[in-house]
Design an enzyme around this catalytic site. Structure first.
Site, PDB file in Angstrom:
ATOM      1  N   ASP A 330       0.846  -1.183   0.000  1.00  0.00           N
ATOM      2  CA  ASP A 330       0.000   0.000   0.000  1.00  0.00           C
ATOM      3  C   ASP A 330       0.885   1.237   0.000  1.00  0.00           C
ATOM      4  OD1 ASP A 330       1.011   0.136   2.551  1.00  0.00           O
ATOM      5  OD2 ASP A 330      -0.924   0.065   3.579  1.00  0.00           O
ATOM      6  N   ASP A 332       1.324   5.024   2.021  1.00  0.00           N
ATOM      7  CA  ASP A 332       0.931   5.788   3.203  1.00  0.00           C
ATOM      8  C   ASP A 332       1.449   7.219   3.114  1.00  0.00           C
ATOM      9  OD1 ASP A 332      -0.116   3.405   4.314  1.00  0.00           O
ATOM     10  OD2 ASP A 332       1.882   2.853   5.033  1.00  0.00           O
ATOM     11  N   ASP A 414      -3.361   4.867   2.573  1.00  0.00           N
ATOM     12  CA  ASP A 414      -3.689   5.364   3.918  1.00  0.00           C
ATOM     13  C   ASP A 414      -3.276   6.828   4.021  1.00  0.00           C
ATOM     14  OD1 ASP A 414      -4.665   2.942   4.695  1.00  0.00           O
ATOM     15  OD2 ASP A 414      -3.061   2.469   6.114  1.00  0.00           O
TER      16      ASP A 414
END
Length: 490
Positions: A330, A332, A414
């Site tokens: 992912d 961030d 995120d």
């Protein structure tokens, strides 16, 4: 009539040296020498006799083996057998500097009334001489070690990481952490491990991990690791927990109901929550690694959003990409504004802009709930931070070539908003690695009587919060040498 034999009276406190309680023990005259007599092949009674003799001469003799031991005394046993005993975990873990000595050194020391010089004739012989195998050393905490992405022992760390993952999927978090710590030690070694004897004395390497390492070094693979890979339970849990929004407990419940793969889940007609529906719908994309160029493309979108809703606000790429990784699962970002208080409401504005522009396939936002108590953090403190946070799935445009190809891909993103006063702590906490951060908190609590989180550092001895505007200041408060992000890949 024969008079009763008078009992010898020992004054209160006399002879209490912390050894066996023998009234004939002498005070420890040689604090730099700590002995351990190996009972194996020596026998319990002879070991007890020699231990008492050594204490009478003022030597410190330990009943249990530990890292403090400097001299291991053996009888009728080879050096290889002693090393194997140490590696097995039965005796703990030996220090690389501990002498493995024949009992002749002990008897000569008894005659001399002091520890004699260790000579070659005293040392236990091993098939693999120390000159041929150089042992490694490492500090106990991962936050004391520099760990780059250049892993010289990937075959060993991959094996232990898989066992850690299996333990975590089985709800055995303690075993998982133990394997993670062992993995981190091996990742930080400067050279490939060629023999398990090189690892004697290293921290965090217990008997289980050493047995796995030894098997991999000798045969190229671990039977336990290979069996785990073939386990139907492990394979099913891997697939199901890879769905965004699905944890171990949910996956186990589905497995009890006969669901072991994605198609079975789709065919089951089970009602999924919003995050699970998004995770299943975009499963392939979300389980494809995100590249650094893709992370930079997401960063450009976030920067555009900030410029539109709050000029002057900044974004910092955190997580694995800040540590230098080329791929990740992912992306961030840490958002803030240089003026305290201006960040309030920023997340709502950013998410609204991203939705308006069509960049969000899914989002869940939580509000900041952090409160700084005058008497310090709540006990027990939570490792989870309380910032404004958005868990999202981005619809990232991509360059496509050929008909029928999707012009975008789903990417996990995120977003975290921090006040500038907490930014240094948030930056440190969100950079990782996960184990590095865990070890930082453990060091703060165990070694410094402090409480560290992604919000603050609290000194329990002074009963006050310690303010910092940079990561370097936080490391200095903790009494640690500053380690840059690229060397925090524990």
């Amino acid at each position: 009539m024969i008079p009763l034999k008078r009992r010898k009276v020992v004054p209160s406190g006399a002879g209490n040296t912390g050894n066996t309680g023998s009234e004939e023990s002498s005070p420890n005259k040689f604090p730099q020498v700590i002995l351990f007599l190996l009972e194996r092949k020596m026998g319990a009674s002879r070991r007890a006799f020699l231990s008492q003799l050594g204490r009478k001469k003022g030597l410190q003799v330990e009943e249990m083996f530990s890292e403090r031991v400097t001299h291991v005394i053996c009888e009728n046993i080879s050096g290889d057998e002693v090393v194997a005993w140490l590696e097995s975990g039965v005796g703990g873990r030996g220090r690389s500097s501990a002498h493995l000595l024949d009992v002749s050194w002990f008897t000569e020391s008894m005659r001399a009334g002091r520890p004699v010089e260790v000579l070659d004739r005293h040392r236990l012989q091993q098939q693999m001489r120390e000159a041929e195998v150089v042992g490694f050393s490492a500090p106990s905490y991962a936050c004391q070690r520099r760990t780059t992405l250049d892993n010289h022992n990937a075959i060993l760390t991959d094996a232990l990481s898989l066992l850690a993952e299996n333990a975590e999927l089985s709800g055995e978090d303690g075993r998982g952490v133990a394997f993670r710590r062992a993995t981190a030690v091996l990742k930080g070694l400067p050279e490939p491990v060629t023999a398990v004897t090189q690892l004697v004395g290293l921290p965090c390497l217990g008997g289980h991990s050493l047995r796995v390492v030894k098997e991999v070094l000798e045969s190229g693979a671990s039977s336990e690791v290979e069996a785990t890979k073939q386990s139907e339970r492990f394979k099913a849990l891997k697939v199901l927990t890879a769905i965004f929004g699905v944890g171990v407990k949910t996956a186990e419940r589905w497995m009890r109901e006969g669901i072991h793969d994605l198609q079975q889940l789709r065919d089951s007609g089970r009602t999924l929550d919003r995050s699970q529906r998004a995770g299943l719908q975009h499963y392939d994309d979300l389980n494809q690694p995100v590249t650094r160029p893709e992370a930079d493309a997401v960063a450009a979108i976030v920067e555009e959003a900030l410029a539109a809703v709050l000029p002057g606000a900044t974004t910092t790429l955190i997580g694995g990409f800040r540590r230098g990784k080329l791929t990740g699962h992912d992306v961030d970002f840490l958002l803030t504004h240089p003026e305290e208080g201006r960040e309030v409401g920023l997340m709502t504005k950013v998410v609204s802009w991203l939705e308006t522009q069509g960049f969000l396939l899914y989002q869940k936002t939580t509000r900041n709930s952090y409160l700084e108590a005058e008497d310090g953090p709540a006990r027990p403190s939570s490792n989870m931070d309380r910032f404004d946070r958005c868990l999202s799935i981005f619809k990232l445009p991509v360059e496509v070539k050929g008909e029928g190809l999707n012009p975008w891909r789903a990417v996990r993103v995120d977003l975290v908003v921090s006040p500038i006063s907490q930014f240094a702590f948030a930056l440190l906490g969100w950079t990782g690695s996960k184990l590095f951060e865990r070890e930082l908190r453990r060091w703060a609590g165990h070694e410094k009587a402090m409480s560290l989180s992604s919000h603050a550092l609290y000194d329990k001895t002074q009963s006050r919060y310690l303010r910092a505007s940079s990561e370097e200041e936080i490391f200095a408060y903790l009494g640690l040498e500053y380690i840059p992000p690229s060397e925090r890949n524990a």
